[in-house]
Design an enzyme around this catalytic site. Sequence first.
Site, PDB file in Angstrom:
ATOM      1  N   GLY A  12       0.831  -1.207   0.000  1.00 37.69           N
ATOM      2  CA  GLY A  12       0.000   0.000   0.000  1.00 37.69           C
ATOM      3  C   GLY A  12       0.865   1.256   0.000  1.00 37.69           C
ATOM      4  NE  ARG A  73      -2.114  -4.426  -1.625  1.00 32.75           N
ATOM      5  CZ  ARG A  73      -1.677  -3.933  -0.457  1.00 32.75           C
ATOM      6  NH1 ARG A  73      -0.714  -4.539   0.197  1.00 32.75           N
ATOM      7  NH2 ARG A  73      -2.219  -2.845   0.053  1.00 32.75           N
ATOM      8  CG  ASP A 104       4.227  -7.551   7.465  1.00 36.21           C
ATOM      9  OD1 ASP A 104       3.443  -6.851   6.789  1.00 36.21           O
ATOM     10  OD2 ASP A 104       3.850  -8.539   8.123  1.00 36.21           O
ATOM     11  CB  THR A 126       2.744  -0.031   6.073  1.00 37.13           C
ATOM     12  OG1 THR A 126       1.362  -0.272   6.384  1.00 37.13           O
ATOM     13  CG2 THR A 126       3.556  -0.519   7.255  1.00 37.13           C
ATOM     14  CG  ASP A 128      -1.975  -1.088   8.082  1.00 33.34           C
ATOM     15  OD1 ASP A 128      -2.870  -0.230   8.133  1.00 33.34           O
ATOM     16  OD2 ASP A 128      -1.956  -2.017   7.257  1.00 33.34           O
ATOM     17  CG  ASP A 130       1.206  -3.892   9.958  1.00 36.05           C
ATOM     18  OD1 ASP A 130       1.956  -3.147   9.305  1.00 36.05           O
ATOM     19  OD2 ASP A 130       0.394  -4.661   9.419  1.00 36.05           O
ATOM     20  NE  ARG A 163     -27.501  13.076  13.332  1.00 34.78           N
ATOM     21  CZ  ARG A 163     -27.800  13.937  12.382  1.00 34.78           C
ATOM     22  NH1 ARG A 163     -26.852  14.582  11.758  1.00 34.78           N
ATOM     23  NH2 ARG A 163     -29.044  14.114  12.036  1.00 34.78           N
ATOM     24  CG  MET A 170      -7.507   2.100   5.924  1.00 37.89           C
ATOM     25  SD  MET A 170      -6.328   2.384   4.608  1.00 37.89           S
ATOM     26  CE  MET A 170      -7.440   2.337   3.197  1.00 37.89           C
ATOM     27  NE  ARG A 172      -6.221  -5.291   4.845  1.00 36.04           N
ATOM     28  CZ  ARG A 172      -5.425  -5.650   3.871  1.00 36.04           C
ATOM     29  NH1 ARG A 172      -5.646  -6.752   3.206  1.00 36.04           N
ATOM     30  NH2 ARG A 172      -4.385  -4.920   3.514  1.00 36.04           N
ATOM     31  NE  ARG A 212     -20.713  11.740  33.350  1.00 41.04           N
ATOM     32  CZ  ARG A 212     -20.285  10.755  32.571  1.00 41.04           C
ATOM     33  NH1 ARG A 212     -20.673   9.527  32.768  1.00 41.04           N
ATOM     34  NH2 ARG A 212     -19.445  11.018  31.589  1.00 41.04           N
ATOM     35  CD  GLU A 223      -9.306  -1.892   6.814  1.00 40.57           C
ATOM     36  OE1 GLU A 223     -10.087  -1.817   5.864  1.00 40.57           O
ATOM     37  OE2 GLU A 223      -8.066  -1.716   6.710  1.00 40.57           O
ATOM     38  NE  ARG A 244     -27.797   9.407  11.849  1.00 38.65           N
ATOM     39  CZ  ARG A 244     -28.545  10.383  11.341  1.00 38.65           C
ATOM     40  NH1 ARG A 244     -28.130  11.076  10.317  1.00 38.65           N
ATOM     41  NH2 ARG A 244     -29.728  10.647  11.879  1.00 38.65           N
TER      42      ARG A 244
HETATM   43  P1  ATP Z   1       0.921  -2.868   3.490  1.00 37.92           P
HETATM   44  O1  ATP Z   1       1.226  -2.997   4.947  1.00 37.92           O
HETATM   45  O2  ATP Z   1       0.732  -1.461   3.082  1.00 37.92           O
HETATM   46  O3  ATP Z   1      -0.160  -3.803   3.024  1.00 37.92           O
HETATM   47  P2  ATP Z   1       2.895  -4.761   2.542  1.00 37.92           P
HETATM   48  O4  ATP Z   1       4.271  -4.609   2.019  1.00 37.92           O
HETATM   49  O5  ATP Z   1       2.746  -5.563   3.799  1.00 37.92           O
HETATM   50  O6  ATP Z   1       2.285  -3.287   2.709  1.00 37.92           O
HETATM   51  P3  ATP Z   1       1.671  -6.849   0.948  1.00 37.92           P
HETATM   52  O7  ATP Z   1       0.548  -6.780  -0.014  1.00 37.92           O
HETATM   53  O8  ATP Z   1       1.559  -7.769   2.090  1.00 37.92           O
HETATM   54  O9  ATP Z   1       1.934  -5.342   1.394  1.00 37.92           O
HETATM   55  O10 ATP Z   1       3.000  -7.269   0.147  1.00 37.92           O
HETATM   56  C1  ATP Z   1       3.425  -6.554  -1.003  1.00 37.92           C
HETATM   57  C2  ATP Z   1       4.018  -7.502  -1.999  1.00 37.92           C
HETATM   58  O11 ATP Z   1       5.173  -8.144  -1.429  1.00 37.92           O
HETATM   59  C3  ATP Z   1       3.112  -8.655  -2.424  1.00 37.92           C
HETATM   60  O12 ATP Z   1       2.175  -8.281  -3.413  1.00 37.92           O
HETATM   61  C4  ATP Z   1       4.125  -9.648  -2.960  1.00 37.92           C
HETATM   62  O13 ATP Z   1       4.532  -9.286  -4.264  1.00 37.92           O
HETATM   63  C5  ATP Z   1       5.318  -9.440  -2.004  1.00 37.92           C
HETATM   64  N1  ATP Z   1       5.276 -10.485  -0.962  1.00 37.92           N
HETATM   65  C6  ATP Z   1       4.463 -10.551   0.105  1.00 37.92           C
HETATM   66  N2  ATP Z   1       4.684 -11.676   0.817  1.00 37.92           N
HETATM   67  C7  ATP Z   1       5.631 -12.369   0.147  1.00 37.92           C
HETATM   68  C8  ATP Z   1       6.283 -13.622   0.338  1.00 37.92           C
HETATM   69  N3  ATP Z   1       6.000 -14.421   1.385  1.00 37.92           N
HETATM   70  N4  ATP Z   1       7.221 -14.002  -0.559  1.00 37.92           N
HETATM   71  C9  ATP Z   1       7.524 -13.223  -1.617  1.00 37.92           C
HETATM   72  N5  ATP Z   1       6.939 -12.018  -1.854  1.00 37.92           N
HETATM   73  C10 ATP Z   1       6.018 -11.596  -1.002  1.00 37.92           C
END
Ligand code: ATP
Length: 320
Positions: A12, A73, A104, A126, A128, A130, A163, A170, A172, A212, A223, A244
């Site tokens: 992302g 991705r 990650d 990211t 997130d 995370d 309200r 965001m 997940r 109160r 989400e 709402r």
């Molecule tokens: P965000 O936190 O914003 O979702 P992210 O880097 O964690 O970012 P992902 O969609 O999990 O986003 O991973 C991005 C891309 O990294 C994937 O589309 C894939 O191409 C590659 N990737 C993810 N996991 C693996 C894996 N286990 N082995 C090889 N490539 C991977």
Amino acid sequence: MIHRIGVLTSGGDAPGMNAAIRAVTRTAIYHGIQAVGIRRGYEGLLAGDLVPLTRSSVGGIILHGGTILRTARCDAFMRAEGVNAAVSILKENDIDALAVIGGDGSFHGAKELADRGVNVVGIPATIDNDVAGTDCTIGFDTACNTALECISKLRDTASSHDRMFIVEVMGRHAGYLALETGLACGAEFVLVPELPVDLDAISEKIHYAKQRGKTHSLIVLAEGVMHASELADKLKGRCDYDPRIVVLGHLQRGGAPTCFDTVLSSRLGAAAAEALIAGRSGLMVGRVHGRIVESPLETAWTKKMHLDEDMRHLVDMLSI
Ligand code: ATP
């Protein structure tokens, strides 16, 4: 000795990615090394979608949201053939080191490359937050501020009209964005995927607050817990409001990075390039207690992360 550093953004998009691209590029050029951009993450790498990066081609982007290299991705990269093909493409294009800017998932991909002998360093980005190995990821601070700005506008109308708003942000699998934003906006409740939802406690607290004289109520919902409309349905009839809902969605990803994110991106981008130039690989860079540190790439997903329970308690205590 490294001659050409490639840089890509993956997963992302996050505000600050451009500042990180600029920092990697300018640091490489400062040290007499070429920089090349790879468009659309691993997808673009497999397609050989490259663009030379110069001192001036990364000019004027430091405060722009999104990523000039675009991001994607890539399912093909999840398979060994995909990673092997990427290794060959990097070799064919004389790219002897790679900076991967992403979350990650992207670091999993980077680790696959490192295991095949590619010099690679990860830069955590990211919204997130995370990713272990860093106290904060690029884009998190900006996303929190964006959400806060939206929620502050909602509070005005919520209190004027008596309200209750459920604001879905965001997250997940991780509640960091919800927790930080919820504390900052004075929400009555923050619901995160890491912790169970107690509908009785929510309706009781909202009921007493209204008795109160409180004229509005705010729930910040990550989400990953459930959809805002589902929570609204569950609360209807259980509390004194007709809830709402507002789903902030992709609004949270855009916009210029904050000062914090711009500085973080610049420091991490430069540190990643310098690690690669010094011959270090298989690492991620991060900011821990204000200092820039390096850790093995797998730290990102193997080190246990904990949601700050004290923050969650603060939300409860300060919204009585
Ligand atoms: P965000 O936190 O914003 O979702 P992210 O880097 O964690 O970012 P992902 O969609 O999990 O986003 O991973 C991005 C891309 O990294 C994937 O589309 C894939 O191409 C590659 N990737 C993810 N996991 C693996 C894996 N286990 N082995 C090889 N490539 C991977």
